[in-house]
Write a protein that holds these residues in place. Structure first.
Motif, PDB file in Angstrom:
ATOM      1  N   ALA A  67       0.803  -1.230   0.000  1.00  0.00           N
ATOM      2  CA  ALA A  67       0.000   0.000   0.000  1.00  0.00           C
ATOM      3  C   ALA A  67       0.828   1.269   0.000  1.00  0.00           C
ATOM      4  N   GLY A  68       2.119   1.178   0.128  1.00  0.00           N
ATOM      5  CA  GLY A  68       2.958   2.361   0.176  1.00  0.00           C
ATOM      6  C   GLY A  68       3.347   2.736   1.597  1.00  0.00           C
ATOM      7  N   ASN A  69       4.493   3.376   1.727  1.00  0.00           N
ATOM      8  CA  ASN A  69       5.001   3.734   3.052  1.00  0.00           C
ATOM      9  C   ASN A  69       4.101   4.724   3.776  1.00  0.00           C
ATOM     10  N   ILE A  70       3.532   5.670   3.041  1.00  0.00           N
ATOM     11  CA  ILE A  70       2.697   6.681   3.691  1.00  0.00           C
ATOM     12  C   ILE A  70       1.444   6.036   4.283  1.00  0.00           C
ATOM     13  N   ALA A  71       0.831   5.112   3.562  1.00  0.00           N
ATOM     14  CA  ALA A  71      -0.369   4.442   4.077  1.00  0.00           C
ATOM     15  C   ALA A  71      -0.040   3.617   5.316  1.00  0.00           C
ATOM     16  N   ALA A  72       1.113   2.934   5.290  1.00  0.00           N
ATOM     17  CA  ALA A  72       1.512   2.140   6.456  1.00  0.00           C
ATOM     18  C   ALA A  72       1.753   3.042   7.658  1.00  0.00           C
ATOM     19  N   ALA A  73       2.400   4.188   7.428  1.00  0.00           N
ATOM     20  CA  ALA A  73       2.678   5.109   8.530  1.00  0.00           C
ATOM     21  C   ALA A  73       1.403   5.739   9.059  1.00  0.00           C
ATOM     22  N   SER A  74       0.515   6.159   8.170  1.00  0.00           N
ATOM     23  CA  SER A  74      -0.722   6.801   8.636  1.00  0.00           C
ATOM     24  C   SER A  74      -1.614   5.806   9.372  1.00  0.00           C
ATOM     25  N   ALA A  75      -1.551   4.520   9.004  1.00  0.00           N
ATOM     26  CA  ALA A  75      -2.325   3.502   9.719  1.00  0.00           C
ATOM     27  C   ALA A  75      -1.862   3.399  11.168  1.00  0.00           C
ATOM     28  N   LEU A  76      -0.527   3.431  11.375  1.00  0.00           N
ATOM     29  CA  LEU A  76       0.006   3.394  12.736  1.00  0.00           C
ATOM     30  C   LEU A  76      -0.517   4.571  13.557  1.00  0.00           C
ATOM     31  N   VAL A  77      -0.448   5.765  12.951  1.00  0.00           N
ATOM     32  CA  VAL A  77      -0.866   6.972  13.665  1.00  0.00           C
ATOM     33  C   VAL A  77      -2.370   6.950  13.926  1.00  0.00           C
ATOM     34  N   ARG A  78      -3.129   6.542  12.928  1.00  0.00           N
ATOM     35  CA  ARG A  78      -4.588   6.579  13.058  1.00  0.00           C
ATOM     36  C   ARG A  78      -5.063   5.607  14.152  1.00  0.00           C
ATOM     37  N   ILE A  79      -4.486   4.429  14.181  1.00  0.00           N
ATOM     38  CA  ILE A  79      -4.866   3.469  15.218  1.00  0.00           C
ATOM     39  C   ILE A  79      -4.491   4.009  16.598  1.00  0.00           C
ATOM     40  N   SER A  80      -3.307   4.622  16.709  1.00  0.00           N
ATOM     41  CA  SER A  80      -2.878   5.179  17.997  1.00  0.00           C
ATOM     42  C   SER A  80      -3.788   6.312  18.448  1.00  0.00           C
ATOM     43  N   ALA A  81      -4.296   7.103  17.506  1.00  0.00           N
ATOM     44  CA  ALA A  81      -5.165   8.228  17.860  1.00  0.00           C
ATOM     45  C   ALA A  81      -6.580   7.758  18.202  1.00  0.00           C
ATOM     46  N   GLU A  91       5.101  14.514  10.824  1.00  0.00           N
ATOM     47  CA  GLU A  91       4.096  15.491  10.413  1.00  0.00           C
ATOM     48  C   GLU A  91       3.215  14.940   9.300  1.00  0.00           C
ATOM     49  N   GLU A  92       3.834  14.277   8.324  1.00  0.00           N
ATOM     50  CA  GLU A  92       3.071  13.735   7.204  1.00  0.00           C
ATOM     51  C   GLU A  92       2.137  12.617   7.669  1.00  0.00           C
ATOM     52  N   ALA A  93       2.644  11.736   8.551  1.00  0.00           N
ATOM     53  CA  ALA A  93       1.832  10.622   9.038  1.00  0.00           C
ATOM     54  C   ALA A  93       0.683  11.121   9.905  1.00  0.00           C
ATOM     55  N   VAL A  94       0.967  12.130  10.751  1.00  0.00           N
ATOM     56  CA  VAL A  94      -0.072  12.658  11.641  1.00  0.00           C
ATOM     57  C   VAL A  94      -1.135  13.389  10.833  1.00  0.00           C
ATOM     58  N   SER A  95      -0.731  14.134   9.835  1.00  0.00           N
ATOM     59  CA  SER A  95      -1.682  14.888   9.022  1.00  0.00           C
ATOM     60  C   SER A  95      -2.679  13.945   8.348  1.00  0.00           C
ATOM     61  N   ARG A  96      -2.179  12.840   7.820  1.00  0.00           N
ATOM     62  CA  ARG A  96      -3.069  11.891   7.133  1.00  0.00           C
ATOM     63  C   ARG A  96      -3.815  10.997   8.125  1.00  0.00           C
ATOM     64  N   GLY A  97      -3.141  10.615   9.223  1.00  0.00           N
ATOM     65  CA  GLY A  97      -3.728   9.655  10.147  1.00  0.00           C
ATOM     66  C   GLY A  97      -4.791  10.223  11.057  1.00  0.00           C
ATOM     67  N   THR A  98      -4.811  11.551  11.241  1.00  0.00           N
ATOM     68  CA  THR A  98      -5.804  12.158  12.151  1.00  0.00           C
ATOM     69  C   THR A  98      -6.927  12.850  11.390  1.00  0.00           C
ATOM     70  N   ARG A  99      -7.148  12.470  10.138  1.00  0.00           N
ATOM     71  CA  ARG A  99      -8.256  13.046   9.371  1.00  0.00           C
ATOM     72  C   ARG A  99      -9.582  12.717  10.069  1.00  0.00           C
ATOM     73  N   PRO A 100     -10.597  13.538   9.887  1.00  0.00           N
ATOM     74  CA  PRO A 100     -11.877  13.327  10.583  1.00  0.00           C
ATOM     75  C   PRO A 100     -12.537  12.006  10.174  1.00  0.00           C
ATOM     76  N   ILE A 101     -13.367  11.499  11.059  1.00  0.00           N
ATOM     77  CA  ILE A 101     -14.131  10.285  10.795  1.00  0.00           C
ATOM     78  C   ILE A 101     -15.502  10.694  10.275  1.00  0.00           C
ATOM     79  N   VAL A 102     -15.879  10.145   9.158  1.00  0.00           N
ATOM     80  CA  VAL A 102     -17.210  10.383   8.589  1.00  0.00           C
ATOM     81  C   VAL A 102     -18.012   9.107   8.804  1.00  0.00           C
ATOM     82  N   ALA A 103     -19.053   9.188   9.625  1.00  0.00           N
ATOM     83  CA  ALA A 103     -19.773   7.992  10.058  1.00  0.00           C
ATOM     84  C   ALA A 103     -20.367   7.222   8.886  1.00  0.00           C
ATOM     85  N   ALA A 104     -21.003   7.914   7.940  1.00  0.00           N
ATOM     86  CA  ALA A 104     -21.645   7.219   6.815  1.00  0.00           C
ATOM     87  C   ALA A 104     -20.621   6.469   5.985  1.00  0.00           C
ATOM     88  N   GLN A 105     -19.483   7.121   5.694  1.00  0.00           N
ATOM     89  CA  GLN A 105     -18.432   6.457   4.921  1.00  0.00           C
ATOM     90  C   GLN A 105     -17.863   5.262   5.680  1.00  0.00           C
TER      91      GLN A 105
END
Length: 721
Positions: free
Chosen positions: A385-399, A473-487
């Motif tokens: 999936a690419g390095n950025i996706a792997a990094a943002s997944a780590l951040v998003r799960i932690s958040a 910064e790049e991982a946090v910016s992508r990983g902490t995007r808002p959650i949209v319930a319907a999506q």
């Protein structure tokens, strides 16, 4: 400190038994030599006495035996008695020699086994650092062999102790008439020896526990198995990721609720259904299928599947389940020890200590190779999936994880108080909508946290981002995007054939599991609360001791006063010893005057209540307010100069206030630094009956448990009768 305790238990204790056995063997050998000399003397003496007895005038002939002149006939009679006694003592001596040799051999063998075991563990732990293959090989070898070594060690020590008791019991037998007391003493020693052997035989259950202590135990997992028919898209997706990585696909996929993504080859005990799963299992926290985007999901699942690819396959399928299972086994042994009696705990303790040392010996190697394999798995997931996706997944799960845990915990609380809250029948959907209303943030310290995982030691998030060559910064910016319930709900539903039915079933199982646990806990609390419903008055009751000491001290005081009066009444009889008599009398009278109040104190407070136990409070005579039971964290008893009852207060509990009391009334002392409330009495009595230390401990423990249970039930807004 642990190493020193192990050396003491596994090496020094059996070595001392072996050295004691050498001393016992010397005693036995000396006794055997003396009996052999006596036997030789008797053999030489019989022909001489028989020759004298054959002479015509044998009745007039006397012989000297032990400085006593006796007739030949009497000498022959005594010789026969001595031979009969010797015929008993010699076999006993031979048995004692065998027992002494057994003590030496068993003690030294147990000590040698302890030395070899500790050296072997140290060597195996260092060898495991060389490679994962060496870690797997040495860990497997030790886990299979060490329990038998330990069981042999324990049996050897027990048998050595029994042999010592048998030796000392047989050593009481001697020539001549045995007294009743000697027979009783020998019988007691033999009974203790047989009891020791019987206890070892009775330890079959515990020995089986020790033999299995390094066997893997099933891994409890709360979740729902989904089949390819129930989740066709998810199974196809996971199998495709496995094919891309060249990894083995999972044999089971389990939908969980709060635990993280992970794979395991351990046997799984699926809760609450009780289903047993064997083979490769992939655990997926259901809600993250909607909280992560497709690329992040591929990176995370790919990371887990990478543990079944290439060189990591054998490590994941063989070592990790064993290592994880042994940790659970040690937990079971700890529970068994808590429920066992003193002898069984004593026998199991070396096993538990050695098991912990065994795990610690491999900790460094396990942590090292776990970090290596986790970083390699991150790289494998990133190829999908690419390095950025792997990094943002780590951040998003932690958040998300702390928020997710809090919201799920709230729904669990609602389920256990159904009268006060509306229950959800679709927990994933409810939580996803609740999370959508929250803002995701990631404190800087989160970069040092590790993601939740039931068996592996993960590197820190910061280290993993650095390995992926993605900035924080790049991982946090992508990983902490808002959650949209319907999506999120739509993304979650796409994987399942009937998502609504599955979400409902998973919700029922998950909340039902905690409701069942809560009901069992409440029932246990009610049981404890019902065990102490009356007031119990404890007092010192040392009236007899008070009278005895009072009379004794009073007599000595009168003696001292008499000595003081003697020089005044009879000066001519005292002479030059007047000063010595006055000093002796004065010292004696003064000391007794100091001690008499303590005797009076025992008499006057014998029946006064020192501690009143109520269902919710401990009432002491000199505390301004009763002490609530929920303020007591623990208690202890110490015997010495009376009985000391120590109550340890909770850290947040206020310190009690003392009020002034009479010297002749029971009172407590406060240690504000250690937060102890201490009551010291000569003894504790209930209804004028002295309580033994065990009885007192059980009584205090019962009221503490009952009071704590009542407080917890009251916190649940329940009324306890």
């Amino acid at each position: 400190m642990k190493s020193l305790k192990l050396i003491a238990v596994l090496i020094l204790l059996p070595l001392c038994l072996g050295l004691f056995g050498i001393w016992v063997l010397q005693r036995s050998s000396q006794t055997e030599m003396e009996l052999a000399r006596t036997n030789a003397d008797l053999i030489d003496l019989r022909p001489q006495l028989e020759s004298l007895a054959a002479q015509p005038d044998s009745r007039s002939i006397t012989v000297n035996i032990d400085d006593e002149q006796v007739s030949v006939a009497l000498a022959l009679s005594r010789l026969t008695e001595a031979e009969e006694v010797l015929s008993t003592l010699q076999p006993l001596s031979a048995v004692m020699t065998v027992l002494a040799k057994a003590v030496v051999v068993l003690g030294l063998l147990a000590s040698l086994a302890g030395v070899l075991g500790l050296i072997w563990l140290r060597w195996a732990g260092s060898r495991a650092n060389q490679s994962r293959e060496q870690l797997l090989r040495t860990f497997t070898e030790v886990s299979r062999t060490l329990p038998y070594l330990l069981v042999g060690h324990i049996v050897a020590i027990g048998a050595a102790v029994a042999a010592i008791l048998g030796f000392e019991a047989l050593g009481i037998w001697h020539a001549g008439k045995m007294s009743t007391g000697e027979f009783k003493l020998m019988g007691i020693a033999l009974a203790v020896m047989l009891g020791c052997l019987y206890s070892i035989w009775q330890m079959g259950k515990q020995l089986r526990v020790m033999l299995r202590m390094f066997e893997s135990t099933p891994m409890p997992v709360l979740g729902q198995v989904v089949t390819p028919e129930q989740a066709p898209v998810l199974w196809a997706y996971v199998r495709d990721l496995a094919d891309q990585l060249g990894a083995l696909a999972p044999e089971h996929i389990v939908m969980g609720m709060t635990e993280g993504f992970y794979v395991t080859s351990s046997d799984v005990d699926l809760l609450p259904s009780g289903t047993a799963l064997k083979g490769r299992t992939l655990h997926i926290p259901m809600m993250y299928l909607g909280l992560l985007d497709a690329a992040e999901t591929s990176a995370v699942i790919g990371h887990e599947l990478a543990h079944f690819a290439g060189d990591d396959t054998e490590y994941s399928m063989r070592f990790v389940p064993i290592y994880d299972g042994i940790g659970r086994s040690l937990g079971l042994i700890a529970g068994t020890m808590l429920e066992s009696d003193l002898l069984q705990r004593s026998i199991l303790r070396p096993a538990f200590m050695l098991g912990m040392y065994f795990m610690e010996s491999f900790d460094h190697a396990v942590n090292h190779w776990s970090r290596v394999r986790e970083l390699a798995a991150d790289a494998a997931g990133a190829t999908l999936a690419g390095n950025i996706a792997a990094a943002s997944a780590l951040v998003r799960i932690s958040a998300i994880d702390p928020l997710l845990q809090e919201r799920v915990g709230a729904h669990v609380g609602h389920a256990t108080h159904p009268a006060e809250h509306d229950l959800t029948r679709d927990l994933p959907t409810s939580v996803l909508h609740e999370l959508a209303a929250l803002t995701l943030t990631l404190p800087d310290e989160e970069m040092e946290t590790r993601l939740p995982h039931p068996s592996d030691t993960h590197p820190s998030n910061g280290e993993r981002l650095a390995s992926l060559q993605v900035t924080v910064e790049e991982a946090v910016s992508r990983g902490t995007r808002p959650i949209v319930a319907a999506q999120a709900c739509a993304a979650l539903n796409q994987y399942f054939a009937d998502p609504q039915a599955l979400r409902t079933r998973v919700t029922e199982d998950f909340l039902g599991h905690y409701v069942t646990q809560d009901a069992a806990a409440v029932e246990e609390l009610r049981t404890h609360a019902s065990q102490a419903t009356e007031e119990v008055r404890l007092h010192e009751g040392a009236r007899l001791r008070g009278w005895i000491t009072l009379v004794f001290f009073a007599m000595l005081m009168l003696l001292g006063l008499g000595l003081l009066m003697w020089p005044l009444l009879f000066p001519e009889a005292v002479g030059s010893k007047k000063g010595l008599i006055l000093v002796t009398g004065g010292v004696l009278a003064f000391l007794m005057a100091c001690l008499l109040p303590f005797s009076l104190r025992m008499l006057m407070r014998a029946d006064k209540t020192a501690l009143l136990l109520t269902p919710d409070q401990f009432v002491f005579a000199n505390l301004k307010q009763p002490l609530p039971i929920q303020h007591v964290a623990d208690f202890g008893l110490r015997v010495g100069q009376g009985v000391h009852l120590n109550l340890l207060l909770e850290d947040d509990a206020p310190m009690p206030e003392l009020i002034s009391r009479s010297f002749f009334a029971p009172d407590v002392k406060l240690d504000k630094k250690k937060r102890w409330v201490q009551l010291q009495l000569m003894q504790f009595c209930r209804d004028d009956k002295k309580l033994k230390e065990k009885e007192l401990a059980e009584l205090i423990g019962t009221y503490l448990n009952a009071g704590t249970a009542r407080h917890l039930l009251q916190q649940r807004f329940e009324q306890v009768d």
